[in-house]
Write an enzyme that holds these catalytic residues in place. Structure first.
Site, short mmCIF file in Angstrom:
data_model
loop_
_atom_site.label_atom_id
_atom_site.label_comp_id
_atom_site.label_asym_id
_atom_site.label_seq_id
_atom_site.Cartn_x
_atom_site.Cartn_y
_atom_site.Cartn_z
CG ASP A 144 -1.61 1.15 1.55
OD1 ASP A 144 -2.52 1.61 0.45
OD2 ASP A 144 -1.66 1.95 2.50
CG ASP A 181 -1.43 7.85 0.82
OD1 ASP A 181 -0.49 8.79 0.93
OD2 ASP A 181 -2.22 8.01 0.08
CB THR A 200 -1.85 3.37 -3.69
OG1 THR A 200 -2.53 4.45 -3.17
CG2 THR A 200 -1.85 3.37 -5.32
CB SER A 201 -7.44 3.82 -1.90
OG SER A 201 -7.53 2.63 -1.60
CE LYS A 203 -5.31 -0.93 -1.20
NZ LYS A 203 -4.35 -0.25 -0.46
CG ASP A 249 -1.67 2.59 6.78
OD1 ASP A 249 -2.03 3.45 7.33
OD2 ASP A 249 -1.91 2.29 5.68
#
Length: 229
Positions: A23, A25, A116-117, A148, A173
């Site tokens: 991931d 961030d 990643t989003s 996600k 995270d």
């Protein structure tokens, strides 16, 4: 049940995998200040509960959060684009997590992916601001139809790398990302204090300072990666 690896008295866990997914961030990049600033402005504009938005937005695509909280009649597409522009133009305070740069450098590029989003532009902006090199394989917001906590992104990344889910470890995270990795059937390393109790196949690290990696090329051209947490 708490996995034995969570006990600091035990030896550092050793994971052997064929691919590593990250991931961004909160996992590779600390962009907390900017993320909180953008969502605070959004909350104040519409009189929304800022803390509630923060609690549910981390690791989730911005568009999904806006659809969830924006008032009726709001132009969701325009609002998503506006917040996206705000995030892309603010990089002050964006830094890499300790040890992230060294770990990425120690892993073969063809055996890692970023999942990643964030959209592609924002991912490039933040990785560059943090001084990190983007992996060649990336799965960003526009690469999936379901963000996600759905496992689509992680399953797609594993397929692009030619790895079975059971042979993959994910570094995450946020609760939404952790849920996605678990739903994908992948080993999961939680970076930081979030994520609740550890289960079988899950580990936790504060950052990457103590993580080491050994990569060995195998007969089929792939890599066998040994990570010591």
């Amino acid at each position: 049940m708490t996995h034995p690896a969570a006990n600091p008295a035990t030896e550092p866990p050793v994971l052997t995998v064929r691919a590593v997914l990250f991931d961004m961030d909160g996992t590779l990049v600390d962009s907390t200040a900017i993320v909180e600033q953008v969502w605070l402005e959004f909350a104040e504009r519409y009189g929304l509960d800022y803390n509630e938005i923060l609690r549910t937005s981390h690791g989730v695509q911005a568009g999904d959060t806006i659809r969830r909280y924006a008032p009726a009649g709001a132009d969701l597409e325009a609002l998503t684009a506006e917040l996206g522009d705000m995030e892309r133009t603010r990089t002050e305070g964006v830094i890499a997590l300790p040890g992230a740069e060294a770990l990425l450098a120690g892993l073969p590029d063809e055996a890692i992916a970023l999942v990643t989003s964030a959209d592609r532009i924002l991912a490039e902006v933040r990785m560059k601001a943090a001084g990190l090199t983007m992996p060649s394989t990336t799965v960003t917001a526009e690469s999936v139809t379901r963000g996600k906590p759905h496992p689509e992104g992680y399953l797609k990344a594993a397929a692009l790398l030619g790895a079975e889910p059971a042979d993959v470890v994910v570094f995450e995270d946020a609760p939404a990302g952790i849920a996605a990795a678990r739903a994908a059937g992948m080993k999961t390393v939680i970076v930081g204090a979030a994520g609740g109790e550890l289960e079988e196949g899950m580990w936790r690290i504060p950052d990457y300072s103590a993580v080491t990696v050994t990569a060995v090329k195998d007969d089929d051209g792939g890599h066998l990666l040994t990570l010591t947490l």
